[in-house]
Motif scaffolding. Structure first.
Motif, PDB file in Angstrom:
ATOM      1  N   ALA A  68       0.831  -1.215   0.000  1.00  0.00           N
ATOM      2  CA  ALA A  68       0.000   0.000   0.000  1.00  0.00           C
ATOM      3  C   ALA A  68       0.857   1.254   0.000  1.00  0.00           C
ATOM      4  N   ILE A  69       1.957   1.238   0.749  1.00  0.00           N
ATOM      5  CA  ILE A  69       2.862   2.392   0.772  1.00  0.00           C
ATOM      6  C   ILE A  69       3.418   2.645  -0.624  1.00  0.00           C
ATOM      7  N   LYS A  70       3.835   1.580  -1.295  1.00  0.00           N
ATOM      8  CA  LYS A  70       4.373   1.707  -2.651  1.00  0.00           C
ATOM      9  C   LYS A  70       3.312   2.234  -3.611  1.00  0.00           C
ATOM     10  N   GLN A  71       2.121   1.663  -3.556  1.00  0.00           N
ATOM     11  CA  GLN A  71       1.051   2.066  -4.473  1.00  0.00           C
ATOM     12  C   GLN A  71       0.610   3.500  -4.228  1.00  0.00           C
ATOM     13  N   ASP A  72       0.519   3.902  -2.971  1.00  0.00           N
ATOM     14  CA  ASP A  72       0.131   5.278  -2.655  1.00  0.00           C
ATOM     15  C   ASP A  72       1.168   6.262  -3.185  1.00  0.00           C
ATOM     16  N   SER A  73       2.442   5.921  -3.014  1.00  0.00           N
ATOM     17  CA  SER A  73       3.493   6.805  -3.506  1.00  0.00           C
ATOM     18  C   SER A  73       3.467   6.898  -5.027  1.00  0.00           C
ATOM     19  N   ASP A  74       3.317   5.759  -5.695  1.00  0.00           N
ATOM     20  CA  ASP A  74       3.275   5.748  -7.164  1.00  0.00           C
ATOM     21  C   ASP A  74       2.111   6.567  -7.698  1.00  0.00           C
ATOM     22  N   ALA A  75       0.999   6.539  -6.968  1.00  0.00           N
ATOM     23  CA  ALA A  75      -0.202   7.253  -7.413  1.00  0.00           C
ATOM     24  C   ALA A  75      -0.255   8.691  -6.904  1.00  0.00           C
ATOM     25  N   GLY A  76       0.714   9.072  -6.064  1.00  0.00           N
ATOM     26  CA  GLY A  76       0.680  10.412  -5.489  1.00  0.00           C
ATOM     27  C   GLY A  76      -0.490  10.587  -4.543  1.00  0.00           C
ATOM     28  N   ARG A  77      -0.841   9.498  -3.888  1.00  0.00           N
ATOM     29  CA  ARG A  77      -2.028   9.494  -3.029  1.00  0.00           C
ATOM     30  C   ARG A  77      -1.596   9.428  -1.570  1.00  0.00           C
ATOM     31  N   THR A  78      -2.243  10.216  -0.717  1.00  0.00           N
ATOM     32  CA  THR A  78      -1.950  10.223   0.713  1.00  0.00           C
ATOM     33  C   THR A  78      -2.978   9.377   1.444  1.00  0.00           C
ATOM     34  N   PRO A  79      -2.545   8.365   2.179  1.00  0.00           N
ATOM     35  CA  PRO A  79      -3.514   7.524   2.895  1.00  0.00           C
ATOM     36  C   PRO A  79      -4.181   8.283   4.034  1.00  0.00           C
ATOM     37  N   GLU A  80      -5.317   7.784   4.464  1.00  0.00           N
ATOM     38  CA  GLU A  80      -6.028   8.395   5.585  1.00  0.00           C
ATOM     39  C   GLU A  80      -5.223   8.226   6.873  1.00  0.00           C
ATOM     40  N   ASP A 127       6.241   5.055   9.727  1.00  0.00           N
ATOM     41  CA  ASP A 127       6.382   6.325  10.460  1.00  0.00           C
ATOM     42  C   ASP A 127       6.624   7.489   9.494  1.00  0.00           C
ATOM     43  N   SER A 128       7.328   7.227   8.419  1.00  0.00           N
ATOM     44  CA  SER A 128       7.542   8.269   7.411  1.00  0.00           C
ATOM     45  C   SER A 128       6.224   8.649   6.729  1.00  0.00           C
ATOM     46  N   VAL A 129       5.376   7.666   6.498  1.00  0.00           N
ATOM     47  CA  VAL A 129       4.054   7.955   5.931  1.00  0.00           C
ATOM     48  C   VAL A 129       3.248   8.796   6.914  1.00  0.00           C
ATOM     49  N   ALA A 130       3.322   8.450   8.191  1.00  0.00           N
ATOM     50  CA  ALA A 130       2.596   9.208   9.212  1.00  0.00           C
ATOM     51  C   ALA A 130       3.062  10.662   9.234  1.00  0.00           C
ATOM     52  N   LEU A 131       4.348  10.869   9.056  1.00  0.00           N
ATOM     53  CA  LEU A 131       4.883  12.231   9.003  1.00  0.00           C
ATOM     54  C   LEU A 131       4.359  12.962   7.768  1.00  0.00           C
ATOM     55  N   LYS A 141       4.681  14.770  -1.238  1.00  0.00           N
ATOM     56  CA  LYS A 141       5.017  13.810  -2.287  1.00  0.00           C
ATOM     57  C   LYS A 141       6.407  13.228  -2.077  1.00  0.00           C
ATOM     58  N   ASN A 142       7.371  14.084  -1.741  1.00  0.00           N
ATOM     59  CA  ASN A 142       8.737  13.608  -1.516  1.00  0.00           C
ATOM     60  C   ASN A 142       8.824  12.706  -0.286  1.00  0.00           C
ATOM     61  N   GLN A 143       8.056  13.036   0.743  1.00  0.00           N
ATOM     62  CA  GLN A 143       8.079  12.203   1.946  1.00  0.00           C
ATOM     63  C   GLN A 143       7.461  10.830   1.680  1.00  0.00           C
ATOM     64  N   LEU A 144       6.407  10.798   0.882  1.00  0.00           N
ATOM     65  CA  LEU A 144       5.810   9.513   0.525  1.00  0.00           C
ATOM     66  C   LEU A 144       6.763   8.687  -0.340  1.00  0.00           C
ATOM     67  N   ALA A 145       7.504   9.358  -1.207  1.00  0.00           N
ATOM     68  CA  ALA A 145       8.490   8.664  -2.038  1.00  0.00           C
ATOM     69  C   ALA A 145       9.598   8.075  -1.166  1.00  0.00           C
ATOM     70  N   LEU A 146      10.005   8.833  -0.144  1.00  0.00           N
ATOM     71  CA  LEU A 146      11.021   8.335   0.780  1.00  0.00           C
ATOM     72  C   LEU A 146      10.496   7.119   1.544  1.00  0.00           C
TER      73      LEU A 146
END
Length: 201
Positions: A68-80, A127-131, A141-146
């Protein structure tokens, strides 16, 4: 041959047989070492069984999070935020499984340590996604990519540990046990060798 000579020869044979039997018998120390090695081998097999079962359960929970982390980053989508909070709880539980590990052989300890490191790396990714969820949109976007990169590294680390887990199962006579993640392709990750489960044990 006289009776006396025959008796002497018989006595020599008996003495020789007893000496040969005594020489062939292990000493109490050798017997104790052999028993200890046998007990350690049985203990290690049990640890391998338990570690493999734990790894399967962990992989079932870890795979969808990293994917899910990979897919959200690829899609530029922020999870809830609620979803990310749930991921964090899951990662804490998965990490706690590795607290107070039993003492095993070096090979088993390496597999366990590798799995633990992979789970901890996955926790960092979450934790990076949470940030990112609480960050301003321009940097999100950059944080999700990281986070996705961290998740990919967790997948690679897990795959290396899974290869070690497979090998110790083979060495223990249990055959191939493939416990790999289903989290999307990660560059550099090991993959199953194609052998049937339980084969070559």
């Amino acid at each position: 041959m006289g009776a006396g000579a025959a008796a002497a020869a018989l006595a020599l044979c008996l003495v020789g047989g007893l000496i040969g039997f005594a020489v062939g018998q292990p000493s109490p120390t050798e017997a104790g070492i052999a028993q200890m090695r046998e007990a350690n081998a049985k203990r290690d097999v049990q640890q391998i069984i338990e570690l493999t079962e734990m790894a399967r359960g962990t992989a079932d929970q870890l795979s969808p999070i990293l994917l899910a982390i990979k897919q959200d980053s690829d899609a530029g989508r922020t999870p809830e935020a609620s979803q990310v909070h749930q991921w964090q709880q899951t990662m804490r539980q998965l990490t706690e499984q590795f607290d107070d590990p039993p003492s095993g052989t070096t090979a088993t300890n390496v597999a366990r340590g590798g799995l633990k490191s992979a789970v901890e790396q996955g926790g960092i990714a979450v934790d990076s996604v949470a940030l990112a969820v609480t960050s301003p949109a321009p940097v999100r976007k950059n944080q999700l990519a990281l986070a996705a990169r961290q998740g990919a590294q967790a997948s690679v680390a897990w795959s290396i540990a899974a290869a070690q887990l497979d090998q110790i199962n083979i060495d223990a006579g249990r055959g191939h046990q493939h416990v790999y993640l289903d989290a999307g392709d990660a560059e550099g990750a090991f993959t199953p060798d194609g052998a049937a489960e339980g084969a070559d044990g």
